[in-house]
Write a protein that holds these residues in place. Structure first.
Motif, mmCIF file in Angstrom:
data_model
loop_
_atom_site.group_PDB
_atom_site.id
_atom_site.type_symbol
_atom_site.label_atom_id
_atom_site.label_comp_id
_atom_site.label_asym_id
_atom_site.label_seq_id
_atom_site.Cartn_x
_atom_site.Cartn_y
_atom_site.Cartn_z
ATOM 1 N N ARG A 52 -1.153 4.978 9.118
ATOM 2 C CA ARG A 52 -2.468 5.830 8.795
ATOM 3 C C ARG A 52 -3.454 4.813 8.602
ATOM 4 N N HIS A 53 -4.713 5.042 8.186
ATOM 5 C CA HIS A 53 -6.129 4.836 7.936
ATOM 6 C C HIS A 53 -6.024 5.097 6.135
ATOM 7 N N ALA A 54 -6.240 4.293 5.603
ATOM 8 C CA ALA A 54 -6.880 4.769 3.846
ATOM 9 C C ALA A 54 -7.487 4.741 3.352
ATOM 10 N N LYS A 55 -7.578 6.243 3.071
ATOM 11 C CA LYS A 55 -9.079 7.509 2.876
ATOM 12 C C LYS A 55 -9.245 6.795 2.525
ATOM 13 N N LEU A 56 -11.152 6.565 3.188
ATOM 14 C CA LEU A 56 -12.184 6.384 2.068
ATOM 15 C C LEU A 56 -13.107 7.238 1.368
ATOM 16 N N ARG A 57 -13.790 6.642 0.007
ATOM 17 C CA ARG A 57 -14.496 7.549 -0.837
ATOM 18 C C ARG A 57 -16.213 7.682 0.062
ATOM 19 N N GLY A 58 -16.812 8.428 -0.394
ATOM 20 C CA GLY A 58 -18.023 7.987 0.609
ATOM 21 C C GLY A 58 -18.413 7.765 -1.012
ATOM 22 N N PRO A 59 -20.099 7.420 -1.291
ATOM 23 C CA PRO A 59 -20.981 7.599 -2.749
ATOM 24 C C PRO A 59 -21.078 8.153 -3.351
ATOM 25 N N GLY A 60 -20.867 9.414 -3.048
ATOM 26 C CA GLY A 60 -21.038 10.552 -3.940
ATOM 27 C C GLY A 60 -19.719 10.922 -4.769
ATOM 28 N N ALA A 61 -18.708 9.672 -4.084
ATOM 29 C CA ALA A 61 -17.145 10.346 -5.483
ATOM 30 C C ALA A 61 -17.564 9.318 -6.476
ATOM 31 N N PHE A 62 -18.230 8.487 -6.468
ATOM 32 C CA PHE A 62 -18.353 7.914 -7.915
ATOM 33 C C PHE A 62 -20.529 7.771 -8.110
ATOM 34 N N VAL A 74 0.671 -1.021 -0.767
ATOM 35 C CA VAL A 74 -0.294 -0.375 -0.120
ATOM 36 C C VAL A 74 1.271 1.251 -0.092
ATOM 37 N N MET A 75 2.197 1.136 0.203
ATOM 38 C CA MET A 75 2.498 2.289 0.716
ATOM 39 C C MET A 75 3.537 3.227 -0.975
ATOM 40 N N GLU A 76 2.799 4.394 -0.664
ATOM 41 C CA GLU A 76 4.070 5.374 -2.217
ATOM 42 C C GLU A 76 5.259 5.107 -2.059
ATOM 43 N N HIS A 77 5.864 5.410 -2.977
ATOM 44 C CA HIS A 77 7.415 5.776 -2.792
ATOM 45 C C HIS A 77 8.143 6.732 -3.164
ATOM 46 N N GLY A 78 9.582 7.621 -3.182
ATOM 47 C CA GLY A 78 10.286 7.928 -3.358
ATOM 48 C C GLY A 78 11.659 7.571 -3.252
ATOM 49 N N LEU A 79 12.493 7.462 -4.383
ATOM 50 C CA LEU A 79 13.432 6.662 -4.154
ATOM 51 C C LEU A 79 14.615 7.883 -4.800
ATOM 52 N N TYR A 80 15.877 7.811 -3.979
ATOM 53 C CA TYR A 80 16.702 9.585 -4.950
ATOM 54 C C TYR A 80 17.812 7.995 -4.963
ATOM 55 N N VAL A 81 18.530 7.537 -6.125
ATOM 56 C CA VAL A 81 19.979 6.729 -5.204
ATOM 57 C C VAL A 81 21.174 7.876 -5.006
ATOM 58 N N LEU A 82 21.474 7.327 -3.628
ATOM 59 C CA LEU A 82 22.587 8.493 -3.509
ATOM 60 C C LEU A 82 23.669 7.978 -3.944
#
Length: 284
Positions: free
Chosen positions: A270-280, A213-221
């Protein structure tokens, strides 16, 4: 005596000659992006209000189809340059990692001397400033994220340390070929993101396709490797930046004669953010 810090690649800018081939390794997809070191030219630098003697490369920013949680800058501050008001976004937390030069970082009135290998975490709503010292530019990474408060969980305190004073924690059953320099304990839920340094010795590997689930940024040192990004094996080297969206498969084979090391961002705890029915649209 402190251990001599490892070398860290830092871009110097410039512009390729008119005789250079245009063929490079830059890739931008819906699952990952690669910004190779050859893209760090003078004509793609940015400037910030409130900063003097400073230019930067913006290598990640929240936008549709790209980073969702963070921004990352590669900063170059000339001697005497800097800022007394670095960021007007009071809700942002900050990570700074130095690759070259000297500077004074002041957090809530306390000054810290920053050099290659210095790392700082600055909580949200914290007064800070930074000014370059010495005779050469101060070069560092600056990562920003809107802090996500959690009920009953205090905001973490500031951290200033040098990575050479933090031991590498080697992954089990890897013969000390794959490890992480962790500046924060993984189970410290006050933190909603980590910025660490990952080290592979030559021949070290991620022996499975990490898909999480994690987003990553990787800068090669430092060093070079072949990195699995989604369905592609991509050759990377010091000075390259990779962005991986959540669930993008990744793996690694470290090559060359020196360690392969990268600065790693990931959102955590942190919890994954949920979207209500209105988003779809309304449910039938």
């Amino acid at each position: 005596m402190s251990q001599k810090p490892a070398p860290y690649f830092a871009p110097k800018g410039g512009l390729p000659p008119q005789t250079a081939l245009m063929t490079q390794r830059a890739v931008f997809t819906s699952a990952y992006a690669l910004i190779p070191q050859g893209c760090f030219s003078d004509i793609v630098t940015s400037f910030l209000p409130g900063w003097t003697g400073t230019r930067l490369w913006v290598i990640a920013r929240p936008m549709s189809g790209f980073s969702e949680t963070f921004s990352q800058y590669v900063m170059e501050v000339s001697p005497g340059g800097g800022s007394d008001a670095p960021d007007a976004e009071t809700g942002a937390e900050h990570w700074i990692f130095f690759t070259e030069g000297l500077a004074t970082l002041t957090i809530n009135g306390t000054g810290y001397e920053m050099e290659a290998g210095s790392y700082a975490y600055i909580p949200p709503a914290t007064a800070w400033r930074l000014h370059a010292a010495g005779s050469s530019p101060a070069r560092f990474h600056w990562l920003r994220k809107l802090y996500e408060h959690a009920p009953g969980t205090p905001v973490p305190e500031a951290i200033v340390i040098n990575e050479r004073d933090v031991p590498v924690r080697w992954m089990p059953d890897t013969n000390e070929h794959w490890g992480t320099t962790r500046f924060v304990e993984p189970d410290d839920v006050r933190h909603d993101a980590h910025v660490n340094i990952v080290t592979f010795k030559p021949g070290g590997i991620i022996p499975f396709e990490e898909t999480h689930v994690m987003e990553h940024g990787l800068y090669v040192l430092q060093g070079k490797a072949v990195y699995k990004l989604n369905q592609d094996w991509v050759e990377v080297e010091a000075g390259d930046f990779m962005w991986l969206r959540a669930y993008c498969p990744q793996a690694c084979y470290a090559g060359g004669s020196e360690n392969f090391r990268y600065l790693l961002y990931k959102d955590v705890n942190r919890h994954a953010k949920l979207r209500g029915p209105g988003a779809f649209g309304a449910l039938a």
